[in-house]
Motif scaffolding. Structure first.
Motif, PDB file in Angstrom:
ATOM      1  N   GLU A  53       0.836  -1.206   0.000  1.00  0.00           N
ATOM      2  CA  GLU A  53       0.000   0.000   0.000  1.00  0.00           C
ATOM      3  C   GLU A  53       0.869   1.253   0.000  1.00  0.00           C
ATOM      4  N   GLN A  54       1.893   1.270   0.814  1.00  0.00           N
ATOM      5  CA  GLN A  54       2.800   2.417   0.864  1.00  0.00           C
ATOM      6  C   GLN A  54       3.474   2.635  -0.490  1.00  0.00           C
ATOM      7  N   ARG A  57       0.900   4.080  -2.829  1.00  0.00           N
ATOM      8  CA  ARG A  57       0.601   5.458  -2.452  1.00  0.00           C
ATOM      9  C   ARG A  57       1.720   6.408  -2.891  1.00  0.00           C
ATOM     10  N   LEU A  75      -2.093  -8.140  -4.117  1.00  0.00           N
ATOM     11  CA  LEU A  75      -3.098  -7.644  -3.168  1.00  0.00           C
ATOM     12  C   LEU A  75      -4.412  -8.395  -3.309  1.00  0.00           C
ATOM     13  N   LYS A  82      -9.445  -5.423   0.830  1.00  0.00           N
ATOM     14  CA  LYS A  82      -8.395  -4.440   1.118  1.00  0.00           C
ATOM     15  C   LYS A  82      -7.734  -3.975  -0.177  1.00  0.00           C
ATOM     16  N   LYS A  85      -9.798  -1.271  -1.818  1.00  0.00           N
ATOM     17  CA  LYS A  85      -9.669  -0.001  -1.100  1.00  0.00           C
ATOM     18  C   LYS A  85      -8.358   0.698  -1.483  1.00  0.00           C
ATOM     19  N   ILE A  86      -7.291  -0.057  -1.613  1.00  0.00           N
ATOM     20  CA  ILE A  86      -5.983   0.509  -1.946  1.00  0.00           C
ATOM     21  C   ILE A  86      -5.923   0.947  -3.408  1.00  0.00           C
TER      22      ILE A  86
END
Length: 138
Positions: A53-54, A57, A75, A82, A85-86
């Protein structure tokens, strides 16, 4: 190899076995299915999600197409809810890229989450299906 090192390998798509030979998202998925580093990352499970996720992002749309596809694939294999969502914030930025494999991997995850039709055999969505996916997350 630790988790961060595995993520760094994925960021170097030439290190993903047979990924550069893929001529479609489905074939790329087969490459991910057979790559030991990708499978090891999936095997880590939920612990891998925050680091991926990081990465998404921080570098999302700038990641190599294969790397971004792989992160979406990993993922979705770990936790589709999840993953959706990411991936939702990034999808609008890449959906219109011509021939984007990452858009296909992301669309599959997002469509699964929104209960939109997804083929179990194919990893391809028409432009209209991609727009439908985009509307569903809007």
């Amino acid at each position: 190899m630790n988790l961060k090192e595995r993520i760094e390998v994925i960021k170097q798509p030439e290190k993903i076995k047979n990924a550069f030979y893929a001529n479609s998202a489905a074939v790329l998925g087969f490459a991910f299915d057979e790559d030991p580093d990708v499978q090891a990352l999936i095997a880590v499970g939920e612990e891998a999600i925050p680091l991926i996720e990081q990465e998404i992002r921080e570098n999302g749309a700038d990641l190599h197409e294969i790397s971004l596809s792989c992160f979406a694939y990993v993922l979705s294999k770990i936790n589709v809810h999840k993953a959706a969502k990411i991936l939702s914030p990034l999808f609008p930025k890449i959906v219109d890229r011509p021939g984007s494999f990452a858009a296909m991997f992301m669309a599959r995850t997002l469509r699964t989450e929104k209960n939109l039709p997804v083929s179990s055999r194919e990893l391809f969505f028409t432009p209209e299906q991609l727009r439908e996916t985009l509307r569903s997350i809007g």
